[in-house]
Design a protein around this motif. Structure first.
Motif, short mmCIF file in Angstrom:
data_model
loop_
_atom_site.label_atom_id
_atom_site.label_comp_id
_atom_site.label_asym_id
_atom_site.label_seq_id
_atom_site.Cartn_x
_atom_site.Cartn_y
_atom_site.Cartn_z
N THR A 146 15.92 17.15 13.00
CA THR A 146 15.21 17.19 14.29
C THR A 146 16.19 17.20 15.45
O THR A 146 16.15 18.12 16.30
N ARG A 154 6.99 31.10 20.17
CA ARG A 154 5.94 30.16 19.81
C ARG A 154 4.99 30.73 18.75
O ARG A 154 4.40 30.00 17.96
N SER A 193 6.43 29.02 11.50
CA SER A 193 7.67 28.34 11.13
C SER A 193 7.96 28.43 9.64
O SER A 193 9.09 28.71 9.23
N LEU A 231 11.86 27.28 17.42
CA LEU A 231 10.65 26.54 17.77
C LEU A 231 10.87 25.65 19.00
O LEU A 231 9.98 25.48 19.83
N ALA A 232 12.08 25.08 19.13
CA ALA A 232 12.36 24.13 20.21
C ALA A 232 12.72 24.80 21.53
O ALA A 232 12.51 24.21 22.59
N SER A 257 9.94 25.21 24.82
CA SER A 257 9.60 24.02 25.60
C SER A 257 10.77 23.58 26.48
O SER A 257 10.58 23.21 27.65
N SER A 274 8.73 17.39 24.41
CA SER A 274 7.77 18.24 23.72
C SER A 274 8.42 18.95 22.54
O SER A 274 7.82 19.07 21.46
N ALA A 275 9.65 19.42 22.73
CA ALA A 275 10.36 20.11 21.64
C ALA A 275 10.61 19.17 20.47
O ALA A 275 10.45 19.56 19.31
N GLN A 330 7.43 18.71 18.49
CA GLN A 330 7.10 19.89 17.70
C GLN A 330 7.99 20.00 16.47
O GLN A 330 7.53 20.28 15.37
N THR A 344 7.43 19.69 12.28
CA THR A 344 7.64 20.91 11.51
C THR A 344 8.74 20.77 10.48
O THR A 344 8.78 21.52 9.50
N ASP A 348 8.21 9.84 20.70
CA ASP A 348 7.48 10.14 21.93
C ASP A 348 7.59 8.98 22.91
O ASP A 348 7.78 9.19 24.11
#
Length: 239
Positions: free
Chosen positions: A34, A70, A74, A101-102, A105, A154-155, A158, A162, A205
């Motif tokens: 991540t 987006r 994935s 994916l990241a 954002s 946000s990234a 997500q 994933t 978060d």
């Protein structure tokens, strides 16, 4: 209800500290994918977003590319890159898909943070003799930091959700326990691994929400609250 009890029993079982992939090691792998992917995405997206916000050019292209990124599935992208790059580079294939994916954002947070700044603030900096680079580093970047942190937040959410698909190509993480539970038809393991992913996402978060509040410059908070006080203040004509 018994399913949830069984799931928590699976999480806290002594067996989770042993075996092919102990739960603690799986969590560390999950966090490694991540933060590694988000860090690489930030190295690409943050400078690009600052350049777009500072110059006002390329926003349409950035929005188009972000939307295209987006829309990429994935799992399909991981498998495709895995097949194209080869078995020996499966980690790189997964990381590339997580980075893609990241990026949207973070890119949006970077340029939106600068675009949200009052033009009068920027013009005031130019009026006192600041160069364009000084305006960027001393005004635009500090004031745009809260939205940038929001984009990174946000990234991270997500990507952390994933990263579970990395296990489909044998990369471990918390997805390993999920897939193993599906293969062995063990609902307690499936739910337990899912709970760990959810808790991990909520914790991240919370950390980024706190970081976002801490990094809001004091002047921004004052500026946001000032209009409300001014609206309550009676005008001189009615005094």
């Amino acid at each position: 209800m018994n399913v949830f009890l069984d799931a928590f029993a699976w999480i806290f079982s002594p067996d989770r500290t042993t075996g092919y992939l102990p739960l603690g090691e799986a969590i560390l792998q999950h966090l490694g994918f991540t933060f590694g992917s988000v860090a690489l995405a930030a190295l690409i997206a943050v400078p690009a977003g600052w350049a777009i916000g500072h110059t006002g050019r390329g926003r349409e292209i950035a929005v188009f590319l972000s939307g295209a990124a987006r829309s990429l599935p994935s799992l399909g992208l991981v498998v495709l890159l895995y097949l194209l790059i080869g078995v020996n580079f499966k980690e790189q294939a997964a990381v590339v898909s997580f980075v893609l994916l990241a990026i949207p954002s973070i890119l949006a947070g970077a340029y939106a943070g600068i675009e949200a700044i009052e033009r009068t603030t920027i013009e005031a900096g130019r009026a006192v003799g600041m160069t364009p680079m000084q305006v960027l580093w001393k005004i635009e970047i500090p004031l745009g930091l809260p939205l940038l942190i929001g984009g990174i937040r946000s990234a991270v959410l997500q990507v952390v959700a994933t990263v579970t698909i990395a296990a489909y190509v044998g990369l471990g993480g918390l997805g390993f326990a999920l897939i193993q539970g599906i293969q062995t038809r063990n609902p307690a393991q499936i739910l337990g691994a899912s709970i760990v992913v959810v808790v991990l996402a909520l914790m991240l978060d919370g950390v980024f929400a706190l970081l976002q509040r801490i990094l809001v410059p004091r002047g921004v908070a004052v500026q946001r609250s000032a209009p409300r006080r001014l609206r309550r203040r009676p005008s001189p004509q009615h005094a």
